[in-house]
Each structure stands twice: as structure tokens, then as C-alpha cells.
Write a protein that holds these residues in place. Sequence first.
Motif, short mmCIF file in Angstrom:
data_model
loop_
_atom_site.label_atom_id
_atom_site.label_comp_id
_atom_site.label_asym_id
_atom_site.label_seq_id
_atom_site.Cartn_x
_atom_site.Cartn_y
_atom_site.Cartn_z
N ALA A 212 -6.98 -110.90 70.86
CA ALA A 212 -6.36 -112.25 71.77
C ALA A 212 -7.85 -113.25 72.08
N ALA A 213 -9.01 -112.49 72.05
CA ALA A 213 -10.06 -112.72 72.16
C ALA A 213 -10.60 -113.26 70.87
N ARG A 214 -9.70 -113.18 69.73
CA ARG A 214 -10.22 -113.74 67.80
C ARG A 214 -8.74 -115.64 68.14
N LEU A 215 -7.53 -115.69 69.09
CA LEU A 215 -7.62 -116.67 68.69
C LEU A 215 -8.15 -117.44 70.77
N ASP A 216 -9.34 -117.17 70.73
CA ASP A 216 -9.38 -117.73 71.74
C ASP A 216 -8.44 -118.32 73.08
N ALA A 217 -7.68 -117.23 73.47
CA ALA A 217 -6.68 -117.40 74.36
C ALA A 217 -6.67 -116.30 75.68
N ASN A 218 -7.45 -117.39 76.60
CA ASN A 218 -8.17 -116.96 77.85
C ASN A 218 -7.15 -116.58 78.46
N GLY A 219 -5.80 -116.56 79.03
CA GLY A 219 -4.98 -116.94 79.68
C GLY A 219 -5.03 -117.18 81.13
N GLU A 220 -6.21 -118.73 81.40
CA GLU A 220 -6.40 -119.05 82.89
C GLU A 220 -5.78 -118.70 84.00
N ASP A 221 -4.05 -118.92 83.47
CA ASP A 221 -2.69 -119.43 84.17
C ASP A 221 -2.71 -118.40 85.02
N VAL A 222 -3.28 -117.27 84.20
CA VAL A 222 -2.76 -115.40 85.66
C VAL A 222 -4.27 -115.37 86.53
N ARG A 223 -5.25 -115.80 86.49
CA ARG A 223 -6.32 -116.18 86.87
C ARG A 223 -6.60 -116.04 88.60
N THR A 224 -5.50 -116.03 89.27
CA THR A 224 -5.25 -116.03 90.07
C THR A 224 -4.93 -115.00 91.69
N GLY A 225 -6.39 -114.12 91.43
CA GLY A 225 -6.27 -112.77 91.55
C GLY A 225 -6.75 -111.87 91.30
N ARG A 226 -7.08 -111.04 91.40
CA ARG A 226 -7.47 -109.51 91.33
C ARG A 226 -7.25 -108.18 91.09
N SER A 227 -7.71 -107.65 89.51
CA SER A 227 -6.84 -106.17 89.84
C SER A 227 -7.43 -105.11 90.93
N ALA A 228 -7.25 -104.45 91.17
CA ALA A 228 -7.40 -102.99 91.87
C ALA A 228 -8.71 -102.80 91.49
N ARG A 229 -10.45 -102.81 92.65
CA ARG A 229 -10.86 -102.23 92.24
C ARG A 229 -11.41 -101.09 91.65
N SER A 230 -11.02 -100.25 92.45
CA SER A 230 -10.72 -98.80 91.77
C SER A 230 -9.61 -97.78 92.26
N CYS A 231 -9.20 -97.05 91.81
CA CYS A 231 -8.19 -96.06 91.94
C CYS A 231 -7.73 -95.88 93.19
N ASP A 232 -8.47 -95.45 94.13
CA ASP A 232 -8.26 -95.53 95.76
C ASP A 232 -7.74 -96.24 96.06
N GLU A 233 -8.45 -97.98 95.14
CA GLU A 233 -7.49 -99.54 96.35
C GLU A 233 -6.28 -99.37 95.81
#
Length: 265
Positions: A212-233
Motif C-alpha cells: 500500500a505504501a508503494r502504491l501511495d494508497a493512503n486510505g483516507e476515507d477510513v480515517r474517521t475514528g481510531r484504534s483502541a489505544r491499549s489492549c485494556d481499552e
Amino acid sequence: MFKAARDQLLKAGPRLAASWRDLRGRGMVGLFLFEPVVVTLGVLLAQSFADWSRGKERDADMEAKRLAAVEAAGYAGIVAAHYEFVIPCFETQMGQIMLAANGEADVDPIRLRRPSVRGVRAVELEADTLDEIAKRHGADHAQSIESANQQAGLLMRRIARLEEGWRAFALLDPRYGTPAPADYRKARESAAEILQTLAGMRFNAATIQRHAARLDANGEDVRTGRSARSCDEMWTYGDAWFDAYDLDGSDQPILPNLYAAQEAR
């Protein structure tokens, strides 16, 4: 019979010659020859235009497929980064379940439930389309498109396998009664299988991100949130990815706290 035919041809010869001289004398020979030339050229031009139109359509179709595949690779790249966070959390939990099955650790009932994770999609292109992409955009570009989407497809199948294997952990959930020795054995076997699945997912995720990095495919359409910041969360809220509507103004989850709900019962 043959003699009669020959005689007729010999008689017709002078008449044909006279007709030809008459046409030439009146300047009609050029016109006589010009008409089939025009017709032939018209047919050739029409065929050339049809070929050109089909070529443009093929090019447009190829480009649309290429862009769709690059977009899918970009999306897969974001999801792959998400799984690079999730996988270690799951691996730790599988270890705990295997220890619990041997009576060497306690089982946290909340962590027997599989958190929600992001899915992934893949676009598979035919060999002819990939060949055309390679001709127009380079072999490396085509190879990265193919590899990213192939690995995304493998990741999809492994996610499904993970979901299926996780069902066995309900056997250890105290809400459904005291687990029997056979339940622990089944859960241990499933945990071992999931560890293998997670190892494959780790490889898939790393490969997807690289291409994906080689294609410069950044997937901006799914950056409308975030991953959990820890396993506990992740375990606390039962979700490994929080969409924008799952978060408050300070970027904190507004989903139910599973541990608080358990204590309230």
C-alpha cells in the motif's frame, strides 16, 4: 460446347475493347476506378475508428479497475495497521486461555468475548488487466496492486477463521455454568489454532502495508475514528476500532464499559 463458348468470347472481345475506349475517351475510366477505392477507404476508416473506440473503452475500463484496486489496497493498509495493534492483544489472551485450561491461570470472563474488529475488502483483477496495468504504469505498480489485494483476501479468510474459532471460548464463560474438563480442552485447542491464524494475519498485515505504501494508497476515507489505544481499552469497551460517533469531544469512547456493567449485575 467449348468451341461455342470460345467463339462467343472472341466475338465479345472487340465489343469490350470498344466500350473501354469509349469510357476512356469520355474520361469515365478514372471515375470507374475511383468508386471502389473510395468504398475501400471508407471501410478501412470505419474499421480503424471502431478499433480506436474499443481501445479507448478498454483503457477506461482498465483504469477504473486499477483505481478501484488501489483504493482497496489503501483501505486494506489502514486495516492492516489496525491489526498490527490487535494481534498482540489477542495473542496474549490466547496464552491466558491455554494456561487457564491447564489450571495455571484464571480466566477473565470479559476477555472471552471477541472484540469487534474492522473488516477488509479486496479487489481481484484478471491477468489480462494486470498485464495492461504493467504496460502503462510499470510492472512494480501492477505487482503491488496484485500482492496487496491477494494478501487482503487472505486476511479476510483468516478473520473469518478467527471468528469461528473464538466461539469455543463461550464454553468457559461462567454465565453459562461451570466449565467441564472437556470444555477446557476444546478451548485450549481453539486457542492454539487461533495463535496460528494470528501468525498468518501478522504476515498478511505487514505485506499489505508494504505494498500500500508503494502504491501511495493512503486510505483516507477510513480515517474517521481510531484504534483502541491499549489492549485494556479494547477489552473494556469490546471494540478494537472506534468510529467517530463512538467518541466524545475529548476522543474518549462513549460505548458501554463492560467491566462496569459486569460489576453492576
